[in-house]
Design a protein around this motif. Sequence first.
Motif, short mmCIF file in Angstrom:
data_model
loop_
_atom_site.label_atom_id
_atom_site.label_comp_id
_atom_site.label_asym_id
_atom_site.label_seq_id
_atom_site.Cartn_x
_atom_site.Cartn_y
_atom_site.Cartn_z
N VAL A 47 13.82 7.12 -4.18
CA VAL A 47 14.31 5.72 -3.83
C VAL A 47 15.72 5.80 -3.46
N MET A 48 16.38 7.10 -4.19
CA MET A 48 17.76 7.57 -4.03
C MET A 48 17.42 8.27 -2.76
N LEU A 49 16.80 9.22 -2.07
CA LEU A 49 16.79 9.54 -1.12
C LEU A 49 16.71 9.03 0.38
N LEU A 50 16.06 7.84 0.33
CA LEU A 50 15.84 6.88 1.24
C LEU A 50 17.19 6.06 1.43
N TYR A 51 17.93 5.75 -0.13
CA TYR A 51 18.79 5.03 0.00
C TYR A 51 19.98 5.58 0.59
N PHE A 52 20.39 6.89 0.04
CA PHE A 52 20.86 7.95 1.04
C PHE A 52 20.78 8.36 2.77
N VAL A 53 19.58 8.17 2.71
CA VAL A 53 19.59 8.24 4.38
C VAL A 53 19.82 6.90 4.81
N SER A 54 19.48 5.72 4.21
CA SER A 54 19.88 4.41 5.25
C SER A 54 21.46 4.22 5.07
N PHE A 55 22.24 4.76 3.73
CA PHE A 55 23.54 4.58 4.18
C PHE A 55 24.26 5.17 5.19
N LEU A 56 23.77 6.51 5.12
CA LEU A 56 24.65 7.11 6.00
C LEU A 56 25.15 6.84 7.25
N ASP A 57 23.27 6.47 7.95
CA ASP A 57 22.92 5.92 9.20
C ASP A 57 23.93 4.49 9.44
N ARG A 58 23.75 3.50 8.36
CA ARG A 58 24.85 2.40 8.02
C ARG A 58 25.49 2.93 8.78
N PHE B 45 10.17 -1.58 -13.26
CA PHE B 45 10.88 -1.00 -14.94
C PHE B 45 10.79 -2.08 -16.04
N PRO B 46 10.28 -2.02 -16.30
CA PRO B 46 10.53 -3.05 -17.53
C PRO B 46 12.53 -3.72 -18.04
N GLY B 47 12.91 -5.08 -18.69
CA GLY B 47 13.67 -5.61 -18.52
C GLY B 47 15.02 -3.94 -18.98
N ARG B 48 14.68 -3.76 -19.92
CA ARG B 48 15.78 -2.71 -20.95
C ARG B 48 15.95 -1.55 -20.40
N GLN B 49 16.08 -1.57 -19.29
CA GLN B 49 15.34 -0.32 -17.87
C GLN B 49 16.21 -0.84 -17.28
N ARG B 50 16.55 -2.05 -16.11
CA ARG B 50 16.79 -2.24 -15.15
C ARG B 50 18.10 -1.61 -14.41
N ALA B 51 18.48 -2.58 -14.96
CA ALA B 51 20.02 -2.03 -14.77
C ALA B 51 20.52 -0.46 -14.55
N VAL B 52 20.40 0.08 -15.81
CA VAL B 52 20.38 1.88 -15.22
C VAL B 52 19.13 2.44 -13.87
N ALA B 53 18.03 2.06 -13.92
CA ALA B 53 17.44 1.78 -13.18
C ALA B 53 17.76 1.75 -11.63
N ALA B 54 18.16 1.03 -11.29
CA ALA B 54 19.54 0.13 -10.39
C ALA B 54 19.98 0.77 -9.66
N ALA B 55 20.97 1.23 -11.00
CA ALA B 55 22.57 2.19 -10.78
C ALA B 55 22.07 3.65 -10.36
N TRP B 56 20.87 3.48 -10.70
CA TRP B 56 20.09 5.56 -10.09
C TRP B 56 20.36 5.30 -8.58
N PHE B 57 19.84 4.18 -8.23
CA PHE B 57 19.50 4.07 -6.82
C PHE B 57 20.38 3.49 -5.93
N MET B 58 21.06 2.37 -6.64
CA MET B 58 22.66 2.19 -5.77
C MET B 58 23.65 3.55 -5.53
N ALA B 59 23.03 4.30 -6.68
CA ALA B 59 24.64 5.58 -6.28
C ALA B 59 24.28 6.07 -5.43
N ALA B 60 22.82 6.63 -4.84
CA ALA B 60 23.17 6.85 -3.41
C ALA B 60 23.89 6.97 -2.27
#
Length: 436
Positions: A21-32, A133-148
Amino acid sequence: MISDLEARVSRKLMLRIIPFVMLLYFVSFLDRVNVGFAAISMNKAIGLSPTAFGLGGGLFFIGYFLFEVPSNLILHKVGARKWIARVMVSWGIVSAASAFVVGPNSFYALRFILGVAEAGFFPGIILYLSLWFPGRQRAVAAAWFMAAAPISTAIGSPLSGAIMKLPPIAGFADWQMLYIIEAVPAIILGFVVLKYMTDTPSKAKWLQPDERDWLIAKLKMEADAKQSHAGHTAGALSALRDPRVLALALIYFGTSAGLYTLGLWAPLIIRQYGFGSFETGLLAGVPSILAVIAMILWARHSDRTEERTWHVVIPCVVACLGFVFAGGASSALMIILALVVVNIGISAAKAPLWAMPSMFLSGAGAAAGIAMINSVGNLGGFVGPFAIGWLKNVTGGYSAGLYVVGATLAVSAVVTLMLSRQSKQVPVAAGERHGH
C-alpha cells in the motif's frame, strides 16, 4: 505480553500489506504533486498566471471532494481489490493526459478529472487497514502507509527535477514527458492490485489457519466492544452527521492545507533563490526524509501510550510555527529549515489523527465517515495552494500566503483540544481499551 501467535500475525500483516500500500500511495502522490515541477516550464508554455496555477492545482480537490464518499461506499460493497485497481488505472490515464493541456481551461478540466479518478483511494486504504490491523497497531500501520507521501517527495522531487532537464523527445517538452513517464507505474500497478490484494482476513491464504482464526476473532472482539459502546456509529448517514466526524474533517483540513502547499509551491519557493531544477528537487526532498522518521517514531509512541489528542495537537502547533518562520525567511537556508519543521509537524500529526475514526465508526459508517473526513479535510489542499497563488499575485511575495496556511494549522490544534474536551476521550482511546 504479546503472545507468539499475535507477534507472528503482526509481522505477516506488516510485511504483506504495508510495503504494497506504500508503493501505491507513493505513485499516487507523485502523480498528484508533480504538477509543481511541471509548472517550472509548463506555466509559461501554456500561459498560466500564479493565480491560475494555484486554482488549477486546487481544483483536483474539488473533484476529489464530490466523489470521495460515493467512491468509498462502492469500495465497501465491491471490495478493496477491484475498486483500488479501478482507481489506479483511471488516474494513471488522466495523469498521462495532463501532458496535452493547452491553456488554463484544459488545465483546470484535467486537474478536476484527476481528482474524480483518484477519489476513494486514500480513505479506501485507511478503511482497508482498519479491516486488518487490531487497534493497538493502527496508528503505526497508518503511519507507514502515509510515510509514502513524504518518501514520494524525497525520491520523486529529484526524479522530477531530473526529468525536467531532458531535451524534447518526439516533440514532447520536458513537462509533458514528466506527466507521461510518471503516469505509467499507476496503470501497471492497477493490474498488480487485482492479483496481489486480499479483501478480508477470511480470504487470506497467506495466513496459517490458526493465525487467520486469531486475527478474525481479535477484530470481532474489538468490533463487538466498540458496538456496545455508547458513542458508536455504524450507519453511513449517521456517520456523515456525527459532529466528531466533522471535527476530525476540520482538523484534517489544516494538515492538508499545509501538505499540499508544500507539494505544489515548495519547488517554486526554493527555486526563487537561484537553484536549477535538479538542485531544487534535492532541496525539496531533504525535509521529507526527516519527516518520515518523525512520523513513524511519533505514531509508535501514540500506539504505545494509547493517547491521540496531544499526539495531534503538538505537531499541528509545530507545523504552524514552521509556516510563520517560512513567511519571515530571508535566505535559502532559513527556508529549508522552515520546510523541515513544517514537514515534520504535518507528517507526525496524520497517523494519530487517522487512528481516531475507527475507534467510534464501523461498517458502512466507517466507509462514509472516513471518506467524509478525507474529502472535507482535503479541501484544505484546494484552499492552501490557491491562497498562496492569489496572495502572491496581490502582494508579490509568498509570506502572506504562508501565514494564512499556518493559521489553518493553529485552528486544527484548537479543534483537536475542543473535541477531546467534549468527548472526554471516548472517540480517541476508549474503544481501543475495550479491545484488549
